[in-house]
Design a protein around this motif. Sequence first.
Motif, mmCIF file in Angstrom:
data_model
loop_
_atom_site.group_PDB
_atom_site.id
_atom_site.type_symbol
_atom_site.label_atom_id
_atom_site.label_comp_id
_atom_site.label_asym_id
_atom_site.label_seq_id
_atom_site.Cartn_x
_atom_site.Cartn_y
_atom_site.Cartn_z
ATOM 1 N N LYS A 167 0.855 -1.179 0.143
ATOM 2 C CA LYS A 167 -0.160 0.152 0.092
ATOM 3 C C LYS A 167 0.815 1.101 -0.127
ATOM 4 C CE LYS A 167 -3.682 -2.117 2.831
ATOM 5 N NZ LYS A 167 -4.519 -2.125 3.928
ATOM 6 N N TYR A 169 0.870 5.671 -1.398
ATOM 7 C CA TYR A 169 0.282 6.853 -2.058
ATOM 8 C C TYR A 169 1.429 7.848 -2.434
ATOM 9 C CZ TYR A 169 -2.633 10.937 -3.372
ATOM 10 O OH TYR A 169 -3.284 11.713 -4.018
ATOM 11 N N ALA A 171 0.151 6.021 -6.052
ATOM 12 C CA ALA A 171 0.407 4.324 -6.503
ATOM 13 C C ALA A 171 1.635 4.117 -6.991
ATOM 14 C CB ALA A 171 -0.841 3.896 -7.497
ATOM 15 N N SER A 172 2.321 2.765 -6.640
ATOM 16 C CA SER A 172 3.440 2.236 -7.153
ATOM 17 C C SER A 172 3.213 2.018 -8.524
ATOM 18 C CB SER A 172 3.807 0.912 -6.198
ATOM 19 O OG SER A 172 3.901 1.361 -4.814
ATOM 20 N N PRO A 194 -5.552 0.079 -10.316
ATOM 21 C CA PRO A 194 -5.070 0.007 -8.756
ATOM 22 C C PRO A 194 -6.288 0.078 -7.928
ATOM 23 C CG PRO A 194 -4.767 2.534 -9.494
ATOM 24 C CD PRO A 194 -4.932 1.589 -10.767
ATOM 25 N N VAL A 196 -7.904 0.951 -4.407
ATOM 26 C CA VAL A 196 -8.023 2.196 -3.457
ATOM 27 C C VAL A 196 -8.531 1.690 -2.194
ATOM 28 C CG1 VAL A 196 -8.734 4.256 -3.007
ATOM 29 C CG2 VAL A 196 -8.132 3.654 -5.551
ATOM 30 N N MET A 202 -3.096 2.969 -1.835
ATOM 31 C CA MET A 202 -3.362 2.282 -3.264
ATOM 32 C C MET A 202 -2.441 1.305 -3.364
ATOM 33 S SD MET A 202 -3.639 5.730 -5.590
ATOM 34 C CE MET A 202 -4.695 4.983 -6.825
ATOM 35 N N THR A 203 -3.065 0.238 -3.898
ATOM 36 C CA THR A 203 -2.215 -1.125 -4.300
ATOM 37 C C THR A 203 -2.209 -1.393 -5.686
ATOM 38 O OG1 THR A 203 -2.645 -2.116 -2.197
ATOM 39 C CG2 THR A 203 -1.973 -3.757 -4.086
ATOM 40 N N SER A 204 -0.994 -1.419 -6.401
ATOM 41 C CA SER A 204 -1.033 -1.662 -7.787
ATOM 42 C C SER A 204 -0.881 -3.240 -8.250
ATOM 43 C CB SER A 204 0.367 -0.727 -8.315
ATOM 44 O OG SER A 204 0.341 0.571 -8.102
#
Length: 285
Positions: A167, A169, A171-172, A194, A196, A202-204
Motif C-alpha cells: 500500500k 500513495y 500508487a506504485s 489500482p 484504492v 493504493m495497491t498496484s
Amino acid sequence: MSSYNNLTFLFFVITAFVTITLDECDGLSNVHVTVPQYKLRGEIAFLQCDYDLDEDKLYSVKWYKDDEELYRYMPRADPPQHSYTIDATRVDHHTSDSKKLVLRPVSLRSSGVYRCEVSAEAPSFASAQSEARMQVVYLPKDDPMISGEQLQYQIGDEMSLNCTSGKSYPASVLHWYINDQKVESPLQLVKYPPQVHPHGLMTSWLGLHFIVGAHHFMDGSMKVRCIAVVSPVLWQGDRESVVQRMTPALIDNREALLLVKASSEKRHANIKLAVLAVLFAANLI
C-alpha cells in the motif's frame, strides 16, 4: 470627449501607472515561498514565506491551501495569529509566525498548492504573493509480492505471474524484468487498475504472461523480477523469483528430479532458491 479631456485622462493613467510602479519598487517586493516538494505522511512540514517590506509596514500575511485561507498573521490583531483546519491540515501556532508556517502532522490530504499573500499598510496598500505545491507521500511498508509461479518450467509452457505492490500513495509503478531485461512488450504485460483502500492508500497490480522459450534460460535457470517504484524515486523495492527449467524426461519423475539436484551444486542451489522465493511470497518464512 474633447482633445483636452483626452489628454487629461491619459495624464491620469500615466500618473497612476508610474505611482504603482514606484510603490512596488520602494515598498513590498520579492515575495518568495519555500515549500517542501515532498513530505512523508506524519511528518512536520515547514513552509517559509520571505519578503522585503523596505519602507512599508506589514499589514498581514495570509497562507492559502488550494485557494482556501489556512492561516493569517496580523501584527496589530489580538491575537495576531488565526488559522483554519482544511482537509485535516492543522497549523502549529507555537512555531508559526509572520514568515514561517508549520504544519503538524501532515496527512495525504495535506497535499496541494500553498500560496503566501503579503499585504502592506497604508499608504501603499501593496500586495504580493507566491505559491508552490507540496505532495504528501506514503511509502510502502511491504515489498512487492509475486504470485502464480511454479517451481519448474519447460520449453513451451505458459508463464502467468502477478505482481502486487504494498500500500502506498501515490500508487506504485510496477515493472517486470526477465534476466535483468525490462519487459516492454504490451503483449506480455497485463495491466489492472489500482485498488484504492480507506484513507486513500493504493495497491498496484501488474501481470506478466509469456511462452517460455529456450532463450529465457541461462545456465538452466531463469530469473524473474518485479520492481515497485513510488514516483519520484523516494522508495524502491524488488522481489526476485528464480524458476528452474525442467526437461521433458523429468516432468513426472520426482526421484529423477532429486537426482538432478544432487548431481549439480549450482542446479541444486537454483532449485532451493526457487522454493525459498515461493515460500517467502506466501509469507511462510
